[in-house]
Design a protein around this motif. Structure first.
Motif, short mmCIF file in Angstrom:
data_model
loop_
_atom_site.label_atom_id
_atom_site.label_comp_id
_atom_site.label_asym_id
_atom_site.label_seq_id
_atom_site.Cartn_x
_atom_site.Cartn_y
_atom_site.Cartn_z
N CYS A 1 60.86 39.68 -0.04
CA CYS A 1 62.15 39.71 -0.73
C CYS A 1 63.08 38.68 -0.12
O CYS A 1 63.29 38.65 1.09
CB CYS A 1 62.78 41.10 -0.66
SG CYS A 1 64.40 41.14 -1.46
N CYS B 1 61.27 47.15 -1.18
CA CYS B 1 61.89 46.41 -0.08
C CYS B 1 63.17 47.14 0.32
O CYS B 1 63.56 48.13 -0.29
CB CYS B 1 62.15 44.97 -0.49
SG CYS B 1 63.43 44.79 -1.76
N CYS C 1 66.38 46.32 0.07
CA CYS C 1 67.51 46.28 -0.86
C CYS C 1 67.15 46.79 -2.24
O CYS C 1 68.02 46.98 -3.08
CB CYS C 1 68.08 44.86 -0.94
SG CYS C 1 67.04 43.70 -1.86
N GLY C 2 65.86 47.01 -2.50
CA GLY C 2 65.44 47.55 -3.79
C GLY C 2 65.17 46.50 -4.86
O GLY C 2 64.87 46.85 -6.01
N ASN C 3 65.22 45.24 -4.51
CA ASN C 3 64.96 44.19 -5.49
C ASN C 3 63.51 44.19 -5.96
O ASN C 3 63.23 43.87 -7.11
CB ASN C 3 65.32 42.82 -4.90
CG ASN C 3 65.17 41.69 -5.90
OD1 ASN C 3 65.54 41.84 -7.07
ND2 ASN C 3 64.61 40.59 -5.46
N CYS D 1 66.45 40.68 1.31
CA CYS D 1 66.46 41.53 2.51
C CYS D 1 65.33 41.19 3.49
O CYS D 1 65.30 41.73 4.59
CB CYS D 1 66.42 43.00 2.13
SG CYS D 1 64.86 43.53 1.42
ZN LIG Z 1 64.97 43.25 -0.81
#
Ligand SMILES: [Zn+2]
Length: 144
Positions: free
Chosen positions: A80, A12, A14-16, A83
Motif C-alpha cells: 500500500c 492494509c 489504512c484500508g486501501n 500506509c
Molecule cells: Zn494502506
C-alpha cells in the motif's frame, strides 16, 4: 468432513487494499511460510496459499497501490502506497493470476497457528519459479 469454504479477510493498515482468501482449510490447517528472500525478510512476512481456494483483492485507490518488482520480476509485490503494508504477491500467467498472501494482514492473524516453515527459493530458474507458484499459490478471483 468437507467444510464449506470459509473466508479470511485481511487489509492494509489504512484500508486501501483488502484481501479475501476463500478456502476449505481452517486457519490452523493452512501452511505458513517464512520466506528468506531479501524482500520478505525485511517485512517479516508470513505467507500462505491454497491452490484449491481463491483470493480476491480489492483496491479503493489504485494510484496508492505499489506493485513492486525485483529479482526475476515475475510477480507484483503489493504494497500500500499510503500506509506501507505488504499484502502479498500476484503472478500473472496468461489470463490467470495466482497469489500468495501475507497473513500478517489478516483480522484473525492469531488463529494461524502453524509454525512458519522457513523457505528459500534462491537459485530457481524463471520457469521453475513460475511452475512452483502455479502449483502452490492461490488462484486470483478478482484483482483491480
Ligand atoms: Zn494502506
Amino acid at each position: 468432513m468437507n467444510p464449506e469454504p470459509t473466508s479470511f479477510h485481511g487489509q492494509c493498515h489504512c484500508g486501501n487494499v483488502e484481501l479475501t482468501l476463500e478456502t476449505k482449510l481452517r486457519a490452523d490447517q493452512l501452511r505458513i511460510r517464512a520466506c528468506s528472500c531479501s524482500f520478505c525478510r525485511r517485512h517479516a512476512a508470513r505467507t500462505t496459499s491454497d491452490p484449491n481456494g481463491r483470493v480476491k483483492i480489492t483496491v479503493q485507490d489504485s494510484r496508492q497501490l505499489i506493485r513492486y518488482r525485483f529479482g526475476l520480476k515475475t510477480a507484483d509485490f503489493l504494497v500500500c502506497g499510503r500506509c506501507g503494508v505488504y499484502l502479498g504477491a500476484v503472478m500473472k500467467a496468461g489470463e490467470k493470476a495466482y497469489a500468495t498472501v501475507n497473513i500478517r494482514t489478516f483480522d484473525d492473524f492469531e488463529n494461524f497457528t502453524q509454525g512458519p516453515v522457513a523457505v528459500s527459493y534462491e537459485g530457481e530458474t524463471e520457469a521453475e519459479r513460475r511452475a512452483r507458484r502455479k502449483t502452490n499459490w492461490t488462484p486470483v478471483a478478482a484483482c483491480d
